[in-house]
Design a protein around this motif. Structure first.
Motif, short mmCIF file in Angstrom:
data_model
loop_
_atom_site.label_atom_id
_atom_site.label_comp_id
_atom_site.label_asym_id
_atom_site.label_seq_id
_atom_site.Cartn_x
_atom_site.Cartn_y
_atom_site.Cartn_z
N SER A 27 -20.69 90.85 -45.66
CA SER A 27 -21.10 91.92 -44.80
C SER A 27 -22.65 92.43 -45.01
O SER A 27 -23.33 93.00 -44.43
CB SER A 27 -20.10 93.03 -44.76
OG SER A 27 -20.04 93.62 -46.09
N LYS A 28 -23.03 92.29 -46.52
CA LYS A 28 -24.09 92.67 -46.96
C LYS A 28 -24.76 91.84 -47.89
O LYS A 28 -23.85 91.86 -48.95
CB LYS A 28 -24.14 94.26 -47.00
CG LYS A 28 -25.48 94.79 -47.34
CD LYS A 28 -25.22 96.22 -47.49
CE LYS A 28 -26.71 96.99 -47.73
NZ LYS A 28 -26.25 98.60 -47.85
N ILE A 29 -25.91 91.81 -48.16
CA ILE A 29 -26.60 91.21 -49.41
C ILE A 29 -28.02 91.61 -49.52
O ILE A 29 -28.75 92.05 -48.50
CB ILE A 29 -26.52 89.59 -49.58
CG1 ILE A 29 -26.82 89.12 -50.84
CG2 ILE A 29 -27.50 89.05 -48.17
CD1 ILE A 29 -26.45 87.69 -51.16
N ASN A 30 -28.27 92.00 -50.63
CA ASN A 30 -29.58 92.42 -51.18
C ASN A 30 -30.28 91.31 -51.94
O ASN A 30 -29.63 91.13 -53.37
CB ASN A 30 -29.58 93.91 -52.02
CG ASN A 30 -31.09 94.25 -52.18
OD1 ASN A 30 -31.91 93.56 -52.61
ND2 ASN A 30 -31.00 95.52 -52.22
N THR A 31 -31.08 90.56 -51.42
CA THR A 31 -31.76 89.55 -52.31
C THR A 31 -32.67 89.82 -53.37
O THR A 31 -32.72 89.15 -54.42
CB THR A 31 -32.39 88.36 -51.40
OG1 THR A 31 -33.46 89.10 -50.77
CG2 THR A 31 -31.42 87.83 -50.44
N ILE A 32 -33.18 91.15 -53.43
CA ILE A 32 -33.82 91.71 -54.51
C ILE A 32 -33.01 92.10 -55.78
O ILE A 32 -33.48 91.80 -56.85
CB ILE A 32 -34.58 92.82 -54.09
CG1 ILE A 32 -35.49 92.61 -52.81
CG2 ILE A 32 -35.46 93.34 -55.12
CD1 ILE A 32 -36.37 91.32 -52.75
N ASN A 33 -32.18 92.74 -55.54
CA ASN A 33 -31.18 93.25 -56.81
C ASN A 33 -29.97 92.43 -57.02
O ASN A 33 -29.07 92.85 -58.06
CB ASN A 33 -31.09 94.74 -56.63
CG ASN A 33 -30.26 95.21 -55.48
OD1 ASN A 33 -29.65 94.42 -55.04
ND2 ASN A 33 -30.31 96.54 -55.47
N GLY A 34 -29.46 91.75 -56.06
CA GLY A 34 -28.24 90.93 -56.26
C GLY A 34 -26.99 91.62 -55.77
O GLY A 34 -25.87 90.94 -56.28
N ARG A 35 -27.08 92.54 -55.36
CA ARG A 35 -25.89 93.55 -54.90
C ARG A 35 -25.57 92.85 -53.62
O ARG A 35 -26.18 92.31 -52.68
CB ARG A 35 -26.29 94.93 -54.71
CG ARG A 35 -26.49 95.65 -55.79
CD ARG A 35 -26.59 97.10 -55.69
NE ARG A 35 -26.87 97.74 -57.22
CZ ARG A 35 -26.18 98.52 -57.46
NH1 ARG A 35 -25.07 98.83 -56.86
NH2 ARG A 35 -26.44 99.00 -58.72
N PHE A 36 -24.12 92.94 -53.34
CA PHE A 36 -23.41 92.17 -52.26
C PHE A 36 -22.15 92.99 -51.94
O PHE A 36 -21.56 93.79 -52.50
CB PHE A 36 -22.92 90.82 -52.59
CG PHE A 36 -21.91 90.76 -53.73
CD1 PHE A 36 -20.75 91.17 -53.50
CD2 PHE A 36 -22.61 90.04 -54.94
CE1 PHE A 36 -19.90 90.95 -54.79
CE2 PHE A 36 -21.52 90.33 -55.96
CZ PHE A 36 -20.43 90.53 -55.92
N SER A 37 -21.83 92.73 -50.64
CA SER A 37 -20.69 93.40 -50.04
C SER A 37 -19.67 92.14 -49.38
O SER A 37 -20.43 91.44 -48.33
CB SER A 37 -20.94 94.52 -48.96
OG SER A 37 -21.45 95.46 -49.80
N PHE A 38 -18.18 92.24 -49.48
CA PHE A 38 -17.75 91.16 -48.72
C PHE A 38 -16.69 92.07 -47.94
O PHE A 38 -16.11 93.29 -48.63
CB PHE A 38 -16.80 90.47 -49.56
CG PHE A 38 -17.61 89.35 -50.18
CD1 PHE A 38 -17.88 87.95 -49.37
CD2 PHE A 38 -18.31 89.35 -51.38
CE1 PHE A 38 -18.58 86.90 -49.97
CE2 PHE A 38 -19.10 88.48 -51.95
CZ PHE A 38 -19.29 87.15 -50.90
N GLN A 39 -16.28 91.74 -46.89
CA GLN A 39 -14.99 92.22 -46.08
C GLN A 39 -14.01 90.84 -45.91
O GLN A 39 -14.36 89.98 -45.70
CB GLN A 39 -15.26 92.53 -44.78
CG GLN A 39 -14.21 93.11 -43.83
CD GLN A 39 -14.57 93.72 -42.57
OE1 GLN A 39 -14.72 92.83 -41.57
NE2 GLN A 39 -15.19 95.09 -42.66
N HIS A 40 -12.70 91.62 -46.22
CA HIS A 40 -11.53 90.53 -46.24
C HIS A 40 -10.49 91.32 -45.37
O HIS A 40 -10.53 92.38 -45.00
CB HIS A 40 -10.73 90.40 -47.53
CG HIS A 40 -11.52 90.17 -48.56
ND1 HIS A 40 -11.89 88.73 -49.00
CD2 HIS A 40 -12.52 90.78 -49.75
CE1 HIS A 40 -12.55 88.69 -49.87
NE2 HIS A 40 -12.81 89.72 -50.49
#
Length: 147
Positions: A82-95
C-alpha cells in the motif's frame, strides 16, 4: 475479489482460542506467511535477504475484524503493497483474510522497514532489486515516495 492470494489453508486446532474462533495472533501469523510467500514468488526468498544481510521488521500491525473464523474453515490471504518509501526503506502492506465464501474476515495493515542485520540500522534494498519489487501487487490507493 482479487487474485493476489499468497496463502491458503485450513484453520487448525492450535490456532483456536477459548471462544472457539481463530485467536488474534494467528491472523498475524497467516499474514506474515503470505508476505514471505509473495516475496519468494517474485524472487526474493528469505535466503536472498540473508545473503544481503537484510531482514524485514514491523513497527505497527493493525487488525480489523469483520467476520468470525472458526475451526476447520479454509481461508485465503491476499497481500498488496500500500505504501513504499524508496529513500528510507519503509513500507506498508495490506492483507485481507478471506473466508471460503469470499467474505472478508479481517483486514490487516502492517508498517515496517528493512533492517541491516550487521549494522542493526534501517536500510534500503539493493538497487538491482528495484525491477523485482515492481512485481509486488499494489493496492488501488498505493503511494510511492521517492524524495
Amino acid at each position: 475479489m482479487n487474485d493476489n492470494i499468497y496463502y491458503e489453508g485450513q484453520v487448525l486446532w492450535s490456532q483456536i482460542d477459548a471462544n472457539r474462533h481463530l485467536r488474534h495472533s494467528a491472523y498475524a501469523d497467516f499474514c506474515a506467511q503470505a508476505r514471505s510467500n509473495m516475496l519468494n514468488k517474485i524472487g526474493l526468498s528469505l535466503d536472498e535477504f540473508a545473503k544481503n544481510k537484510i531482514g524485514p521488521i514491523l513497527f505497527r500491525e493493525e487488525l480489523i475484524y469483520h467476520r468470525e473464523v472458526k475451526l476447520d474453515e479454509f481461508i485465503k490471504v491476499s497481500t498488496e503493497l500500500s505504501k513504499i518509501n524508496t529513500i528510507n526503506g519503509r513500507f506498508s502492506f495490506q492483507h485481507k483474510i478471506l473466508k471460503s465464501n469470499g467474505d472478508v474476515a479481517a483486514t490487516v495493515n502492517v508498517d515496517g522497514a528493512w533492517l541491516d542485520l550487521v549494522a542493526r540500522k534501517l536500510t534500503t534494498l539493493p538497487e538491482n532489486w528495484k525491477p523485482i519489487l515492481q512485481n509486488i501487487p499494489k493496492t488501488s490507493d498505493y503511494i510511492e515516495i521517492n524524495e
